[in-house]
Design a protein around this motif. Sequence first.
Motif, short mmCIF file in Angstrom:
data_model
loop_
_atom_site.label_atom_id
_atom_site.label_comp_id
_atom_site.label_asym_id
_atom_site.label_seq_id
_atom_site.Cartn_x
_atom_site.Cartn_y
_atom_site.Cartn_z
N LYS A 135 -12.51 8.35 9.49
CA LYS A 135 -12.41 9.43 8.50
C LYS A 135 -11.78 8.88 7.22
CE LYS A 135 -12.16 13.13 11.90
NZ LYS A 135 -11.40 14.31 12.41
N TYR A 136 -12.16 9.49 6.11
CA TYR A 136 -11.71 9.02 4.80
C TYR A 136 -10.96 10.14 4.10
CZ TYR A 136 -15.31 5.66 6.05
OH TYR A 136 -16.06 4.75 6.72
N TYR A 137 -9.91 9.76 3.41
CA TYR A 137 -9.05 10.73 2.76
C TYR A 137 -8.88 10.37 1.30
CZ TYR A 137 -8.00 11.52 7.69
OH TYR A 137 -8.12 11.76 9.04
N PHE A 138 -8.95 11.37 0.44
CA PHE A 138 -8.87 11.17 -1.00
C PHE A 138 -7.62 10.34 -1.35
CE2 PHE A 138 -7.85 12.24 -5.35
CZ PHE A 138 -9.09 12.21 -5.95
N PRO A 139 -7.77 9.36 -2.29
CA PRO A 139 -8.88 9.15 -3.23
C PRO A 139 -10.03 8.28 -2.71
CG PRO A 139 -7.08 7.69 -3.79
CD PRO A 139 -6.59 8.53 -2.64
N VAL A 140 -10.02 7.94 -1.41
CA VAL A 140 -11.15 7.19 -0.85
C VAL A 140 -12.35 8.13 -0.76
CG1 VAL A 140 -12.02 6.01 1.20
CG2 VAL A 140 -9.67 5.61 0.42
N VAL A 141 -13.50 7.64 -1.20
CA VAL A 141 -14.71 8.46 -1.24
C VAL A 141 -15.42 8.46 0.10
CG1 VAL A 141 -16.99 8.69 -2.32
CG2 VAL A 141 -14.99 8.09 -3.72
N GLY A 142 -15.46 7.32 0.76
CA GLY A 142 -16.16 7.23 2.03
C GLY A 142 -17.65 7.05 1.88
N CYS A 143 -18.07 6.29 0.87
CA CYS A 143 -19.49 6.10 0.59
C CYS A 143 -20.12 5.13 1.58
CB CYS A 143 -19.69 5.59 -0.83
SG CYS A 143 -19.07 3.91 -1.08
N ALA A 162 0.82 -1.21 0.00
CA ALA A 162 0.00 0.00 0.00
C ALA A 162 0.85 1.26 0.00
CB ALA A 162 -0.93 0.00 1.21
N ARG A 163 2.02 1.21 0.63
CA ARG A 163 2.89 2.38 0.68
C ARG A 163 3.76 2.50 -0.56
NH1 ARG A 163 5.32 1.72 6.67
NH2 ARG A 163 7.01 2.92 5.71
N GLY A 164 3.88 1.41 -1.33
CA GLY A 164 4.78 1.40 -2.47
C GLY A 164 4.22 2.05 -3.71
N GLY A 165 5.06 2.12 -4.73
CA GLY A 165 4.65 2.71 -6.01
C GLY A 165 3.73 1.80 -6.80
N ILE A 166 3.64 0.52 -6.42
CA ILE A 166 2.70 -0.37 -7.09
C ILE A 166 1.26 0.06 -6.81
CG2 ILE A 166 2.57 -2.01 -5.17
CD1 ILE A 166 2.47 -4.26 -7.25
N HIS A 167 1.08 0.82 -5.72
CA HIS A 167 -0.22 1.39 -5.37
C HIS A 167 -0.31 2.79 -5.98
CE1 HIS A 167 -2.85 3.31 -2.00
NE2 HIS A 167 -3.60 2.93 -3.02
N ASP A 168 -1.38 3.06 -6.69
CA ASP A 168 -1.60 4.39 -7.28
C ASP A 168 -2.14 5.31 -6.19
OD1 ASP A 168 -2.27 6.64 -8.70
OD2 ASP A 168 -3.64 5.65 -10.08
N HIS A 169 -1.25 6.08 -5.57
CA HIS A 169 -1.64 6.93 -4.45
C HIS A 169 -2.57 8.06 -4.86
CE1 HIS A 169 1.33 5.20 -1.58
NE2 HIS A 169 2.02 4.97 -2.68
N ILE A 170 -2.51 8.45 -6.11
CA ILE A 170 -3.32 9.58 -6.57
C ILE A 170 -4.72 9.16 -6.99
CG2 ILE A 170 -3.46 11.44 -8.28
CD1 ILE A 170 -1.24 11.75 -6.16
N LEU A 205 -3.28 16.99 -7.33
CA LEU A 205 -2.51 16.28 -8.35
C LEU A 205 -3.42 15.40 -9.21
CD1 LEU A 205 0.72 15.28 -6.39
CD2 LEU A 205 0.38 17.19 -7.97
N PHE A 206 -4.47 14.85 -8.61
CA PHE A 206 -5.45 14.08 -9.39
C PHE A 206 -6.06 14.96 -10.47
CE2 PHE A 206 -9.80 12.74 -10.24
CZ PHE A 206 -9.67 11.39 -10.48
N ASP A 207 -6.40 16.20 -10.12
CA ASP A 207 -6.99 17.12 -11.10
C ASP A 207 -5.99 17.47 -12.20
OD1 ASP A 207 -9.35 17.13 -9.67
OD2 ASP A 207 -8.87 18.96 -8.55
N VAL A 208 -4.73 17.64 -11.82
CA VAL A 208 -3.70 17.91 -12.83
C VAL A 208 -3.55 16.70 -13.75
CG1 VAL A 208 -1.22 18.28 -13.18
CG2 VAL A 208 -2.44 19.56 -11.39
N ARG A 209 -3.46 15.54 -13.15
CA ARG A 209 -3.27 14.30 -13.93
C ARG A 209 -4.44 14.03 -14.85
NH1 ARG A 209 -2.18 8.52 -10.99
NH2 ARG A 209 -4.44 8.32 -11.20
N SER A 210 -5.63 14.41 -14.43
CA SER A 210 -6.83 14.14 -15.24
C SER A 210 -6.80 14.88 -16.57
CB SER A 210 -8.09 14.54 -14.45
OG SER A 210 -8.23 13.76 -13.30
N LYS A 211 -5.97 15.89 -16.68
CA LYS A 211 -5.86 16.65 -17.93
C LYS A 211 -4.86 16.01 -18.90
CE LYS A 211 -7.02 20.91 -15.46
NZ LYS A 211 -6.51 22.19 -14.93
#
Length: 788
Positions: free
Chosen positions: A522-530, A303-311, A479-485
Motif C-alpha cells: 500500500k502507498y501513502y501520500f505523498p507517494v503516488v503508487g504508480c 527518512a524520519r528526519g526533517g531533512i526529508h520533506d514529509h509533506i 497540509l500539502f494543499d495548504v502549503r501549495s497556496k
Amino acid sequence: MFAAATVACPLLRFRSLRLGCCISPSRSYRQHRPIDCIRVLAMAGSSTSAAPHRHTNRLASEHSPYLLQHAHNPVDWYPWGEEAFENARKRNVPIFLSIGYSTCHWCHVMEVESFENKEIAKMLNDWFVSIKVDREERPDVDKVYMTYVSALYGGGGWPLSVFLSPNLKPLMGGTYFPPDDNYGRPGFKTVLRKVKEAWETKCEMLERGGTLAIEQLSEALSAAAKSTKLSDELAQASLKTCSQQLASSYDPKFGGFGSAPKFPRPVEVCLLLYESKKLMENSRQSEANKNMRMICHTLHCMARGGIHDHIGGGFHRYSVDECWHVPHFEKMLYDQGQVANVYLDTFSITRDAFYASIARDVLDYLRREMIGDTGEIYSAEDADSAEHHGASRKKEGAFYVWTSQEIEEPLGEYANLFKDHYYIKPSGNCDLSRMSDPHNEFKGKIVLIEREDIPSMASKWGKSVDEYCHILAECRKKLFDVRSKRPRPHLDDKVIVSWNGLAVSSFARASRILRTEPKGTKYYFPVVGCDPNEYLEVAEKAASFIRKNLYDLSTQRLQHSFRNGPSKAPGFLDDYAFLISGLLDLYEFGGKIDWLSWAIELQATQARGGYYNTPGEDPSVLLRIKEDHDGAEPSGNSVAAINLIRLSSIISGARSEDYRRTAEHLLAVFETRLKDQGIAVPLMCCAVDMLAVPSRKQVVLVGDKASAEFDDMVVAVFASYDPNRTVIQIDHSSSEEMEFWENCNPNIAQMVKGTMEDKQAVAHVCQDFVCSPPVTDPDALRALLGKA
C-alpha cells in the motif's frame, strides 16, 4: 604551500565569515554565525514586488537564472568572457569575481547587503571589473578559484568572492563578506578599499603572487600515474580500508557518518552496500550484517528526519544538526537521484518495502515538481521564499516550516495524533540539538520529524498500522494543499546534463526494481503508487531531451546545460560520465539498443577529448583539475572508471580490452589518493574492486521484448542486488539488434542464434567463461542468480 603568494602582500590575507552554502560535509555556516541572523534572513532574497527596475546590466541578456537574479543590481556586472577580461586589461584594474548559484541562500544575502547597495556598487564599478558566474553553468571556472580559496583558508563555499588580476590570476579570495566591519572581521567595503590600495601600490608583487599560486596549484594537482597498472595490494585493500574509515566515523545514535552538518552523501552507502554483497558471497554474514545495520539505521534516520520533506517528498540539501532535524532547505536534483538509488539498492537486499516507499517518495517529488513539458528535469528549488503573498523579502524555509496552529486548523479530529507523531509543540520543535537553531531563527516554528517508529505509534493510539498510516497520509495531503497556496520557492529551471544523467539512472532502475515490491503493498501520500513502468518513460524522455537539445550529432559532443537554448559551455567530464552511466542503466533495465549505442558513442568522444581528467577547452580556465573527491556528487573519474568496466563486459575483443586498460590507467592516476585517503573516494574504491573481479556476471536475455514472458524475466533479474552484473537484452527478431551484436560482440550474437526460437524469453547466465544451461522460467532464473 602558498606562503610566498600570501606573504608577498599581507594586506590581502583576509578571512571571510564562514556563512556560505557548504562545499563539503566538514563545513557549515549556521554554527559559526556571529551576526544578526533574524535581520539577515528577513533581508535575504530578491524583492517580490513588480516595481520597475532602476538598473539593468549586461546580465539581463543571459539565460542563467542566477545571473538573471543580478541583472538589475547597480553593479555593472559582466558574464565570464573576453569582453570583461579586455576591459580589465584596458583599464588596468583588478577583476572582482563572484560565483554562486540561484538557490544559494547566502548568495541572496550578499546580493541584498552588498550588490544592491549603491555605495558598494559605486566602489565596484569605479575600481574593478565585476564578473558574475553561475557555478552550475561553469563548473570549470568555479573549480579553479574554489580550489585556490580552499587551499589558502582550508575551506570554501558559496558565494565565492575572488579578486583577480586582468590576466585572471587570483590575488585573494573568500566566501561571504558582510558589508561592514564587525566582530573584528573586515567588511566588504574594507576589503574593496584594501584591494584597490594594494593594486595601486604593489601591483607587480600581487601579480607575481597570483602567478606563483596558480603554478603551485597546477603542480600539486598534476597527478600522474607511476604505472599504467594498479598494484595488487591496492586492489585488495582499498575497499576494506575505506569501509573501516567509514565505520570509525559512524554515528550509532542518529546514523550517518561524521558530525553535524550531516549530508546525505550516497557514495558512502554505495560502498557499504557493495562491500556487504561481497561479504555475503564469501560467507562472512556477520560482517555483512554489521554494514547493513549502519546502512539501514542511517537511511531510517534520514527518512524520519526533517531533512526529508514529509509533506511533498524529496530530500533537502543537508541537516545543520546531528539528528537530521533542521535542514538547509534547498532541494538539489543531484541529491534526489542518488538518494533514490541507495534506497532502491537497500530494498533489493532487505526486501523491506519501507525503502522502496522512500525511493518512490523521491521520484514522485521529481515528477510532480521538477520536470518540464518535454521531459527535461530541472536543477533545484530554493531554500528561500516569501512568507506570504505580497511580502517584499524572502526567508529561509518559509515554504516548509509551520506553526502548531497552522497544522491544527486543517486537520480536525486527527490533529492531536499528527502532532504527537511529528513532535509538534505550541512553542516550536527546533530544540532537539543545540545546533538545530542556535540563533532562534525558527523560534516557534515546526519542522516535521518522526521520533518514534510507526508500529509503536500505531499501538500507542490503538490503531492498526494500516489505519494509522492512512490517517497520517490524509493529514499530509491536507497540509500539502495548504502549503501549495503559499508562495513557492524559486525554481532553477536550468537543465544540466550531468544531473539529468543521475536522475535518468534512478528512474530507469526504479522501473524494474520496484516491480519486485511485495504483493498488496500500500502507498501513502505523498507517494503516488504508480506503475513502475512510468518511471522508465520519465528516464527515456529526459535522455531524449538531452539528445535532441544538447548533443551535436556531427561532432558527437555535448553541451553542458540548457535554458532557453543550449549554454555556451561545452560538456564537461561529469556530463559525459554521468550521462553514459544513465544510458547504460537505461539499456540494462529498459532494453532499447539505441541507448547503448549512444553510450558507446559518448564514451568514444570522452576518450578522444581526454574528458577523463580535462573539463572543457576554454583557455581562460587556468587549471585542469583532476577530480578526485566523491562528495555530494560523485567524482566524474569514479563514474567514468565504472562505465569503462561495465562496457568492457558488454563489448568483446580489442575494444573490451581497451576499455579495461583505460579504466586501470585512470584509476592508477589516483593510486596515492586511494591508498592514503580512500574515505574521500568511496565510489572510486568500488571501481578498483570491480576492476579486480576476474569476470563480471553476464545475464543474456533473448526473446520477444514485447512479450509478458520477457518482461517477467527482466524483473526476475533485478530482484536481487548485484553491482558486478551485466544485463544484456536482445530481441532475436530484430535485424538491427543482431547486426549490432555481430559487430560488437560476436560471441553474444552466436549465443542468440543458438537460442530456442519457440520460447518468448530465454536467459543465459555466464561467469568465468562458463554459461549455465538456459532457463525459461522467472523463478528458475531467480534461483540461479541466487546461487551464483
